[in-house]
Scaffold this motif. Structure first.
Motif, mmCIF file in Angstrom:
data_model
loop_
_atom_site.group_PDB
_atom_site.id
_atom_site.type_symbol
_atom_site.label_atom_id
_atom_site.label_comp_id
_atom_site.label_asym_id
_atom_site.label_seq_id
_atom_site.Cartn_x
_atom_site.Cartn_y
_atom_site.Cartn_z
ATOM 1 N N ASP A 139 0.840 -1.207 0.000
ATOM 2 C CA ASP A 139 0.000 0.000 0.000
ATOM 3 C C ASP A 139 0.872 1.254 0.000
ATOM 4 O O ASP A 139 0.487 2.298 -0.535
ATOM 5 C CB ASP A 139 -0.940 0.011 1.204
ATOM 6 C CG ASP A 139 -2.000 -1.088 1.114
ATOM 7 O OD1 ASP A 139 -2.231 -1.595 -0.001
ATOM 8 O OD2 ASP A 139 -2.580 -1.440 2.155
ATOM 9 N N THR A 167 -3.890 -1.984 -8.947
ATOM 10 C CA THR A 167 -3.227 -2.596 -7.799
ATOM 11 C C THR A 167 -1.728 -2.570 -8.069
ATOM 12 O O THR A 167 -1.284 -2.847 -9.184
ATOM 13 C CB THR A 167 -3.706 -4.039 -7.534
ATOM 14 O OG1 THR A 167 -3.182 -4.925 -8.521
ATOM 15 C CG2 THR A 167 -5.223 -4.123 -7.535
ATOM 16 N N GLY A 174 -8.604 -5.445 -3.991
ATOM 17 C CA GLY A 174 -8.568 -4.479 -5.083
ATOM 18 C C GLY A 174 -9.464 -4.873 -6.248
ATOM 19 O O GLY A 174 -10.342 -4.107 -6.663
ATOM 20 N N CYS A 226 -4.256 0.797 -4.873
ATOM 21 C CA CYS A 226 -4.085 0.030 -3.644
ATOM 22 C C CYS A 226 -2.957 -0.957 -3.854
ATOM 23 O O CYS A 226 -2.531 -1.215 -4.987
ATOM 24 C CB CYS A 226 -5.374 -0.703 -3.252
ATOM 25 S SG CYS A 226 -5.957 -1.897 -4.460
ATOM 26 N N ARG A 282 -1.110 -4.571 -4.110
ATOM 27 C CA ARG A 282 -1.524 -5.844 -4.714
ATOM 28 C C ARG A 282 -2.202 -6.737 -3.693
ATOM 29 O O ARG A 282 -3.236 -7.335 -3.949
ATOM 30 C CB ARG A 282 -0.299 -6.538 -5.310
ATOM 31 C CG ARG A 282 -0.523 -7.962 -5.802
ATOM 32 C CD ARG A 282 0.782 -8.549 -6.297
ATOM 33 N NE ARG A 282 1.806 -8.532 -5.259
ATOM 34 C CZ ARG A 282 2.314 -9.618 -4.690
ATOM 35 N NH1 ARG A 282 1.894 -10.812 -5.065
ATOM 36 N NH2 ARG A 282 3.247 -9.529 -3.765
ATOM 37 N N THR A 334 -3.873 -4.916 -12.721
ATOM 38 C CA THR A 334 -3.239 -5.481 -11.533
ATOM 39 C C THR A 334 -1.728 -5.557 -11.715
ATOM 40 O O THR A 334 -1.208 -5.420 -12.816
ATOM 41 C CB THR A 334 -3.797 -6.888 -11.250
ATOM 42 O OG1 THR A 334 -3.608 -7.705 -12.418
ATOM 43 C CG2 THR A 334 -5.287 -6.823 -10.937
#
Length: 290
Positions: A42, A182, A134, A121, A123, A147
């Motif tokens: 994060d 992510t 996410g 955010c 992963r 992602t």
């Protein structure tokens, strides 16, 4: 271009210090028994948000976290590094949430925030390693998602170009705004705290913290809205209690084992050809190699 950026962050137990008291009898994590830290990936996501803000003056970063009252600590950490506002989503109704219930609560809060261009955010969180929240938030909001983001290559108008990690390298993809990204640990690490912001925002607190007897900055907080961290509950975000917390969580953790690997007998080998041959033979015999 001024952008509204939301960063989802989580305060997690330090999994390097898991002990026998880590679990409650109902299978939930006993967070009070573990040191709490800012989820590492994060922080990578926050840095990507800050890089976007650096390149787009006037952009605004809102840090959103769900957790107990002490989770406000990571909102302050975000402010120290450059975030503009922090929201703590906290309610007993959220306790014991799995990824589905967590993503529902976060989605409800994001809808309450309203306008946004990008959600970032990490992963995954180190206390679960599921990498589900996410994508679930993106699904519930009907957003495109990318992602395993490691770098934002370009952001121009209504689209973003992203470099993402794949199994044997990287790939570059383009996606429209608004979207959710992510970010994995291969992305740039988060910048350190800014000294000026640390001195200012160490006074930032939620209304609950401000109401406590030990809070010394009531007058300053009243004169500076940035020193008040928003604190939202289930009713405020208009959530459905049946979809939150344990009641909204189809996944239940029954047991966590703290496994400690013990060193076995050791052997010392030199560069002698015979000993090297012996070592290779042992490795082949126990299928470590070959």
């Amino acid at each position: 271009m001024e952008l509204n950026i939301i960063v989802l962050a989580k305060q997690v137990p330090d999994t390097r210090n898991v002990g026998q008291q880590a679990m409650n009898p109902d299978g939930t994590v006993n967070r009070s028994a573990l040191p709490a830290i800012f989820n590492p990936e994060d922080l990578n996501a926050l840095e990507q948000a800050l890089l976007i803000k650096d390149a787009n003056p006037g952009s605004r970063i809102t840090l959103l976290t769900m957790g107990p009252a002490r989770a406000a600590d990571i909102l302050r950490e975000g402010l120290y590094r450059g975030a503009d506002a922090g929201i703590l989503l906290s309610d007993r109704a959220f306790a014991g949430a799995d990824t589905l219930a967590t993503s529902y609560a976060l989605t409800s809060a994001i809808r309450k925030i309203g306008k946004f261009d990008i959600i970032l955010c990490g992963r995954q969180a180190i206390d679960g390693d599921t990498a589900q929240v996410g994508p679930q938030v993106a699904q519930q909001l009907g957003l495109p998602q990318v992602t395993y983001t490691r770098r934002i290559v370009n952001l121009d108008g209504d689209k973003v170009v992203v470099e993402r990690s794949i199994e044997n390298g990287v790939e570059v993809v383009e996606a429209p705004l608004p979207l959710l990204l992510t970010v994995d640990g291969a992305a740039a690490p988060c910048r350190p705290r800014n000294a000026y912001r640390l001195l200012r925002f160490c006074r930032a607190a939620t209304p609950s913290e401000q109401a406590a007897d030990g809070y010394r900055y009531k007058e300053k907080a009243a004169a500076d809205d940035a020193l008040t961290l928003q604190e939202w509950n289930l009713e405020f975000v208009g959530g459905d209690a049946s979809r939150c917390g344990l009641s909204g969580s189809p996944t239940k953790v029954k047991k966590v084992d703290n496994v400690i690997f013990q060193a076995k007998e050791s052997k010392r080998f030199t560069a002698d050809d015979a000993q090297i041959k012996e070592l290779v033979g042992e490795l082949l015999a126990n299928h470590t190699i070959g």
